[in-house]
Design an enzyme around this catalytic site. Structure first.
Site, mmCIF file in Angstrom:
data_model
loop_
_atom_site.group_PDB
_atom_site.id
_atom_site.type_symbol
_atom_site.label_atom_id
_atom_site.label_comp_id
_atom_site.label_asym_id
_atom_site.label_seq_id
_atom_site.Cartn_x
_atom_site.Cartn_y
_atom_site.Cartn_z
ATOM 1 N N GLU A 18 -17.252 -5.322 24.466
ATOM 2 C CA GLU A 18 -16.379 -6.486 24.523
ATOM 3 C C GLU A 18 -15.180 -6.354 23.594
ATOM 4 O OE1 GLU A 18 -19.596 -6.594 23.693
ATOM 5 O OE2 GLU A 18 -20.609 -7.513 25.400
ATOM 6 N N GLY A 33 -3.103 -3.991 11.437
ATOM 7 C CA GLY A 33 -3.535 -4.449 10.124
ATOM 8 C C GLY A 33 -5.035 -4.657 10.149
ATOM 9 N N HIS A 43 0.844 -1.197 0.000
ATOM 10 C CA HIS A 43 0.000 0.000 0.000
ATOM 11 C C HIS A 43 0.879 1.246 0.000
ATOM 12 C CE1 HIS A 43 -2.414 -3.294 1.609
ATOM 13 N NE2 HIS A 43 -3.486 -2.641 1.282
ATOM 14 N N HIS A 75 -20.430 -18.625 32.165
ATOM 15 C CA HIS A 75 -21.700 -18.966 31.518
ATOM 16 C C HIS A 75 -21.389 -19.777 30.255
ATOM 17 C CE1 HIS A 75 -22.743 -15.892 34.381
ATOM 18 N NE2 HIS A 75 -24.031 -16.017 34.134
ATOM 19 N N HIS A 93 -27.646 -16.990 24.336
ATOM 20 C CA HIS A 93 -26.651 -16.817 25.391
ATOM 21 C C HIS A 93 -25.914 -18.124 25.727
ATOM 22 C CE1 HIS A 93 -28.483 -12.938 25.713
ATOM 23 N NE2 HIS A 93 -27.782 -12.599 26.770
ATOM 24 N N ASP A 103 -31.577 -18.070 29.987
ATOM 25 C CA ASP A 103 -31.276 -17.025 29.007
ATOM 26 C C ASP A 103 -31.393 -17.531 27.567
ATOM 27 O OD1 ASP A 103 -31.069 -14.728 30.485
ATOM 28 O OD2 ASP A 103 -28.907 -14.814 30.723
ATOM 29 N N HIS A 120 -4.190 3.090 -3.332
ATOM 30 C CA HIS A 120 -4.319 2.518 -1.992
ATOM 31 C C HIS A 120 -3.585 1.191 -1.818
ATOM 32 C CE1 HIS A 120 -6.079 1.316 1.813
ATOM 33 N NE2 HIS A 120 -6.332 0.149 1.262
ATOM 34 N N SER A 159 -21.629 -10.895 37.488
ATOM 35 C CA SER A 159 -21.915 -12.243 37.000
ATOM 36 C C SER A 159 -20.638 -13.044 36.762
ATOM 37 C CB SER A 159 -22.698 -12.171 35.686
ATOM 38 O OG SER A 159 -23.981 -11.635 35.909
#
Lengths: 688, 688
Positions: free
Chosen positions: B433, B130, B30, B482, B494, B490, B277, B400
């Site tokens: 997350e 990257g 690039h 879990h 889940h 759930d 690019h 939890s």
């Protein structure tokens, strides 16, 4: 502004108490958000939503997406109170989707009311939610679908499609990257048919959002190009309805309505606290809340007289009139535009257009061959003109994934403001893989056949929506190119290793890694009729030889997942199996061994799950249990191949990350050579 | 404002031409972004960055993160020109990190200059980039680390840590959700030590960003609480340096500098186009660009006289003085605060604190037992007081996941504005997350031991940083609770199915699913000394019996990945193997079978990769090849178990998605019962 009427309040408190009671009886669930958002949800359903409970399949219905899926008792209560009818196999039944008894079975085995709302499981649920942010992404897809359908089918005097998409989301959605990506996309696309209602209760599981989430959401969404409104009190029905009206009136931008609410509203001690979020309130708090609502304190699942009727007089009557008017309109439309009406019927019933596969090419044998990404692009472009509602795109990689539709009139899906048309069939998702998957689920839920594409390594960025496609039985087509160390110079950050195993391990996903151009054609032929599950196509960046099918078995064997491509006379001493770019490698080894007199079979194995779905007799015919000399070759993690090579076979695979170098050198470095295959094959054959 | 001096321009054009030539020679890469961003990158390195090329390990160095990792020739050119020294096994060598020859080997096999910058592969590269957005997330982690280190180690008169983190990012980063999450987090945390330089070139692979990305980035970042500056021309050095000074002066907020640039600047035809690019410019465009720069048109990898010296006079001299001053400061500090200095030395060398494991509890046998998430929380809280630089948190799930550090003084990592302290050890990532993983990689790169936690299903949201932890050999600890249908109510959204297979298939990751509280303790004992790779702990929501280790083998067997937990006299007829919550299930079956006189062995198998790392003799002693009666039990996708049960063994696993119901009922529904294990075990034993 006047507060809610007594009748309205009765309905709202019914939603609240049913939700509390459902969670309490299950001893599991999330009571606080249904209590907080009962009023806006009620106002939307009862007074605004263009939805006919008697026909939850009505194509032009407004969509309600509960992105805060943990608040499932909110939608279950609404479905029950609104009297939404049940649906089975695409037919509306003369029975309710949910009864009061179903609400009492919340979160119980085989009930209609699972922990999070599940599409196809409960009529009235438009998409499966729970993993945060996904409902937001889905709703952008639904809004895109409406724009596309309207562009294709609406005619002067026939506004067949003008539905609006409403999404309830929360602080968690606002924090998730997928929702950010989706919001930026919706702003760019100027989706004026989309409204997100953001429940700003400022409470998350760890406590006040002050510990992690203090940004100015309004300003952020204005940055995305959204119309942002604010309602200071979730219980202020007139203010919320005014905001909904403003949202509807703003047709050039999506709208975010920030609604300030109190989680667990009415619970004497737990209101406004994290304790109201994810666990039952307990008897005392429930009694206290019911007292505050003026409710019989010790009665559970109490539905006051008149509430069900009142829903019928509001939402029910409005929805019935609207859907009847639409059906009359459609009947007239079908006379005026019979072809378009027939096409729409196909879309809505999941029927493929006649002749969709008539132009799929057959590839001549060619030792140099072409990359499977290239042949896939050609096949896609041969199908798409005959399949008008096949639309899709890429996360800013279409020149590399070869997924652009290049025929005349394919066009780009863009708002007029960006000099485009909502009738375009090429979607530009930007560098937003996660939202791309989530949006495609939303498009697919409208019946439009959606595909999306990227590099296989970036399937990691979009695993959640792939899983949700499977869970919802949505036939989204995921096209992943640059499938291995064959990527070459881009190096280990861009070379998939474990991604094939990931996708194969995911239930309900058909993963296909074709070995040459004709297998690509067969893959598309196989995928499109599978309308009840997502498919993943795994394609090479580099050229692969096109096998001579007069010498080797026809590529149509792909449909069975694995097939004997080349064989020995009599029982083979060794079976060489491979997928994708490694098929031609084992074919080369086969020719050498055959010339040496070794009895060898080649199995092309593009799809494990299609193969596993075959009868045992077929599987045993391809991989005879008596033949234990086996070599599997794949430029990916070895996980799973033991199933086919057994305890004593050999697997030539990747046992670590790749590297940056021209692909040819990497193949040598990592042992994907004819010599390496020959060496293992000879060892295995010697066992016989 | 005055433009760059002739000498500056010479350096800038050297960066540009080396980048163009490197890509051209590799025929891959690039070129456009290095050409566009050479001036700001030069200005930052030469005039601002507090960095000593002679000591790339200097702890208080400013960090430079190239989130736009595809522009790798930019950083390689800078590393070469600045004379950054090489590093091997934590020691700075008297040799350059990169020579001109290395630049000529760009993207070649085993070169020092791979396609994307790789941490530990090339000295001077602070993190592997990257996959877009990851560098942004990493940089937030690095800035968090600086705040934490400063809080812990700085003393009056001893400002040991005050480094700044600079990140170059692009349109792609701006679109990626992970960067949005990270930006929102950085704004909340008021990381005034962080500056992102956003290369706004408005070109992406599919063409103009007008097709997908038209938001107002400035407004969005202001919404996040960032300080936003704009530089209208990337080549305007004074303007950019003024912005950098403003950014440094703003200590209460992170800063985004939006720099408008022209991709492929100087290339006569391709400048400002997508063609610049991702592919070599070609000879003609290169000659044209060189002509525009006043460069010898036909010379490749040309470094004018004086350029290397000029870097030494600027960055080199400034960095040397700064690092010397710091080392003098540190020497005085070590006399004044010997304990803290020793601790810092441990951090920087990756040494564990003495006695870190002395309080790890031993659990008494208990048939009711406790959830492994609970015992893990206890063990973590027993270790952390003795391991001061073990910090971490959760994506809004700590109540939890049980990962909160609860002992006195653990504290929350928060800015003073939110009534917290940067010395806190509990991080609150919010419902983000993906950024959580990416941030933990950044924290880890500073030597601080980072952990993070969530539900196993949401590992799907953060797979890319888990992979990058492995690729970078960073010992981030991922705690996922879990772990199965044991989640219960759930429901399927889940309940992880394929996640175990995914993590096990990922190279360089140690995945451990302990079977009871004592295996949890051993897992922590095993994980922490593994400082060269990430670990994943997979934990149950539900209670698991604590096995009586006077009856069954000691939990210390966990360190070998799999061990014989209970055995028969003589060669067993059947081996029952399991992980996590299923271990106690097979132990129950074992007791029944043993009472019946069946010769049965139980193998607890918490970690496949630890097991695979054992010598064959050990592996064969646990799973004797002669014993083909084998049953594997795991509440997850079966993928991979064939390796241990062979072609004729049995696998009791999940063959689809889960469901919503109390966990006990799901176990029955999906066949995870003692009876089901017994039935398969008897069939398998009968083979013997």
């Amino acid at each position: 502004a006047a507060g809610p009427s007594a009748q309205d309040l009765l309905c709202i408190n019914t939603i609240r108490t049913l939700s509390m009671d459902g969670v309490q009886k299950a001893n599991s669930g999330h009571p606080g958000t249904p209590m907080a958002m009962a009023a806006p949800a009620y106002a939307l359903w009862q007074n605004v939503l263009n939805y006919d409970p008697a026909d939850p399949l009505w194509p032009n219905r407004d969509r309600f997406v509960l992105s805060i899926g943990h608040a499932s008792m909110l939608i279950y209560s609404l479905i029950y109170l609104a009297g939404v009818r049940d649906v089975k196999h695409g037919t509306v039944l003369d029975a309710p989707s949910l009864t009061l008894e179903d609400l009492k079975q919340f979160r119980q085995l085989d009930s209609r009311t699972p922990g999070h709302p599940e599409y196809h499981h409960t009529a009235g649920v438009e998409t499966t939610t729970g993993p945060l942010g996904q409902g937001c992404g889905n709703s952008v897809g639904m809004a895109i679908a409406e724009k596309w359908l309207a562009n294709r089918f609406n005619k002067p005097g026939f506004p067949l499609f003008d539905y609006h998409v409403y999404t309830f989301c929360g602080d968690g959605d606002m924090m998730e990257g997928v929702a950010s990506e989706a919001a930026s996309t919706a702003g760019h696309l100027r989706l004026g048919n989309l409204t997100w209602v953001y429940d700003s209760n400022r409470i998350s599981i760890e406590g006040s959002t002050d510990i992690a989430f203090t940004e100015n959401v309004q300003k952020r969404f204005e940055g995305y190009g959204w119309h942002v409104l604010e309602v200071k009190d979730a219980n202020d029905l007139p203010a919320f309805q005014a905001a909904l009206a403003d949202a509807k009136a703003e047709t050039g931008r999506p709208t975010l309505i920030i609604v300030h609410s109190v989680i667990g509203w009415g619970a004497p001690k737990k209101a406004g606290t994290a304790a109201a979020h994810g666990e039952p309130l307990g008897g005392e708090e429930i009694r206290g809340a019911k007292k505050a609502y003026g409710w019989p304190e010790d009665q559970s699942f109490f539905v006051p007289d008149g509430v069900l009727d009142y829903f019928q007089q509001g939402l029910g009557a409005r929805g019935a009139a609207a859907s009847k008017a639409w059906k009359d309109l459609y009947a007239a439309y079908a006379k005026e535009y019979p072809e378009l009406a027939a096409e729409l019927a196909d879309i809505l019933s999941g029927t493929l257009p006649a002749g969709w596969d008539k132009d799929i090419p057959v590839y001549e044998a060619n030792p140099k061959g072409i990359a499977t990404r290239q042949s896939s692009g050609e096949v896609l472009n041969a199908i798409a003109p005959n399949f008008p509602w096949l639309i899709g795109g890429s996360a800013d990689l279409s020149p590399s994934t070869k997924t652009n539709l290049t025929f005349q009139g394919a066009g780009s899906f863009q708002p007029p403001e960006w000099n485009g048309s909502y009738g375009g069939r090429n979607l530009h998702f930007g560098v937003r893989e996660h939202a791309m998957g989530s949006i495609c689920n939303g498009i697919s839920l409208a019946g439009i056949r959606a595909y999306c594409s990227g590099f296989l390594i970036f399937s990691d960025y979009m695993k959640p929506p792939i899983r949700l496609s499977a869970l919802m039985n949505q036939p989204v087509i995921y096209i992943f190119t640059h499938d291995s160390i064959g990527v070459g110079e881009d190096g280990p950050t861009h070379q998939p290793i474990e991604q094939l195993a990931q996708l194969r391990a995911t239930p309900g996903v058909t993963t296909i890694r074709p070995g040459d151009a004709n297998e690509v054609a067969e893959a598309w032929r196989t995928i499109l009729p599978m309308t009840g599950r997502p498919s993943v196509l795994i394609l090479s960046r580099q050229n692969l030889p096109t096998l001579d099918r007069t010498v080797y078995a026809p590529a149509s064997g792909l449909a069975k997942g694995a097939y004997v491509l080349a064989d020995s006379d009599g029982t083979p001493d060794v079976i060489l199996m491979a997928t994708g770019s490694e098929v031609s490698l084992v074919v080369q080894a086969y020719e050498t061994l055959k010339a040496e007199g070794v009895k060898v079979r080649v199995v092309s194995m593009p799809s494990w799950d299609l193969f596993e779905a075959q009868p045992k007799a077929y599987r045993d015919s391809v991989l005879p249990p008596s033949v234990t000399g086996r070599v599997a070759v794949e430029m990916a993690a070895p996980m799973g191949w033991d199933r086919y090579v057994g305890l004593t076979g050999a697997i030539i695979a990747m046992h670590g990350f790749g590297a940056s170098a021209p692909a040819g050198e990497l193949l040598k470095k990592f042992g994907f050579t004819v010599d390496a295959v020959l060496a293992e094959a000879r060892k295995q054959a010697a066992k016989a």
